[in-house]
Design a protein around this motif. Structure first.
Motif, mmCIF file in Angstrom:
data_model
loop_
_atom_site.group_PDB
_atom_site.id
_atom_site.type_symbol
_atom_site.label_atom_id
_atom_site.label_comp_id
_atom_site.label_asym_id
_atom_site.label_seq_id
_atom_site.Cartn_x
_atom_site.Cartn_y
_atom_site.Cartn_z
ATOM 1 N N HIS A 105 0.842 -1.202 0.000
ATOM 2 C CA HIS A 105 0.000 0.000 0.000
ATOM 3 C C HIS A 105 0.876 1.252 0.000
ATOM 4 O O HIS A 105 0.622 2.199 -0.725
ATOM 5 N N HIS A 133 -12.923 -5.268 -1.332
ATOM 6 C CA HIS A 133 -11.554 -5.339 -1.841
ATOM 7 C C HIS A 133 -10.891 -6.671 -1.538
ATOM 8 O O HIS A 133 -9.899 -7.029 -2.170
ATOM 9 N N GLU A 138 -7.527 -6.668 -7.840
ATOM 10 C CA GLU A 138 -6.705 -5.487 -7.603
ATOM 11 C C GLU A 138 -7.593 -4.261 -7.582
ATOM 12 O O GLU A 138 -8.643 -4.238 -8.211
ATOM 13 N N PHE A 139 -7.172 -3.257 -6.857
ATOM 14 C CA PHE A 139 -7.845 -1.964 -6.921
ATOM 15 C C PHE A 139 -6.798 -0.892 -6.728
ATOM 16 O O PHE A 139 -5.702 -1.147 -6.247
ATOM 17 N N GLY A 140 -7.119 0.316 -7.126
ATOM 18 C CA GLY A 140 -6.168 1.421 -7.057
ATOM 19 C C GLY A 140 -5.892 1.860 -5.635
ATOM 20 O O GLY A 140 -6.439 1.331 -4.670
ATOM 21 N N GLY A 141 -5.022 2.836 -5.530
ATOM 22 C CA GLY A 141 -4.724 3.395 -4.228
ATOM 23 C C GLY A 141 -3.501 2.806 -3.553
ATOM 24 O O GLY A 141 -3.151 3.212 -2.453
ATOM 25 N N HIS A 142 -2.863 1.849 -4.185
ATOM 26 C CA HIS A 142 -1.660 1.236 -3.615
ATOM 27 C C HIS A 142 -0.442 1.633 -4.430
ATOM 28 O O HIS A 142 -0.525 1.791 -5.650
ATOM 29 N N ASN A 143 0.701 1.735 -3.761
ATOM 30 C CA ASN A 143 1.950 1.955 -4.492
ATOM 31 C C ASN A 143 2.264 0.766 -5.394
ATOM 32 O O ASN A 143 2.790 0.934 -6.479
ATOM 33 N N PRO A 145 -0.007 -2.245 -6.591
ATOM 34 C CA PRO A 145 -1.301 -2.928 -6.572
ATOM 35 C C PRO A 145 -1.225 -4.453 -6.643
ATOM 36 O O PRO A 145 -1.964 -5.142 -5.946
#
Length: 191
Positions: A105, A133, A138-143, A145
């Motif tokens: 993350h 989630h 996968e979903f966005g918002g992570h360094n 993913p």
């Protein structure tokens, strides 16, 4: 106002801010409840608490350069106050509570494992902002993913109770192999 409301709720529950002695920051992407703006200066939100943060997270924010999430200035100020303790890949807070590095993350994201008797739970930080989630790849918002999805799947499949700090009530769920089943926290005060 958010912090004042949180402080009032803690006090009403019998835990005034000055009674807290350890705070675990799973990662930093805002100040959350680790710092308090006092006449334009950052001071500890919990004035008598040690703030535990991953060494990797701290180093990425303070020493390594471009990673500057919201709240970076508050973290630096808290370090100057002498309340920040940088922890390694695994850190035992108590015999029942352990912080462990996951990354993905953010550069130093951690989860918090809690064991009581034969009950196991993991506070997953921001690996999953919703129970949904836990079931999508996968979903966005992570360094990272793909790495975040791998870590989250392993936690989900472990059988542990997963606690999502931003999840709706009851705030915890366990994977049954087909679905995330919401689970209320234990009513047992010894658990």
């Amino acid at each position: 106002m958010h912090q004042e409301g949180f402080a009032a709720a803690l006090a009403a529950a019998g835990f005034p801010r000055d009674s807290i002695d350890v705070v675990i920051a799973s990662h930093l992407d805002g100040i959350g409840m680790i710092a308090w703006a006092d006449d334009g200066r950052w001071t500890p939100f919990f004035p008598n608490a040690e703030v535990l943060i991953s060494r990797r997270e701290y180093d990425a924010i303070v020493d390594d350069g471009p990673y500057r999430p919201q709240g970076s200035d508050a973290l630096v100020a808290l370090h100057a106050h002498g309340v920040v303790t940088k922890v390694g890949e695994r850190h035992a807070v108590t015999p029942e509570v352990t912080i462990r590095f996951t990354g993905a993350h953010s550069p130093g994201h951690q989860v918090v494992d809690v064991t009581s008797g034969d009950l196991d739970a993991t506070m997953i930080g921001h690996l999953a902002l919703s129970p949904l989630h836990c079931v999508i790849d996968e979903f966005g918002g992570h360094n990272e993913p793909t790495s975040a999805a791998t870590v989250l799947r392993a936690l989900r499949d472990s059988g542990r109770l997963l606690v999502g700090p931003l999840w709706p009530a009851p705030g915890a769920a366990r994977w049954t192999g087909r679905e995330m089943r919401p689970e209320a926290p234990s009513e047992n005060p010894d658990a």
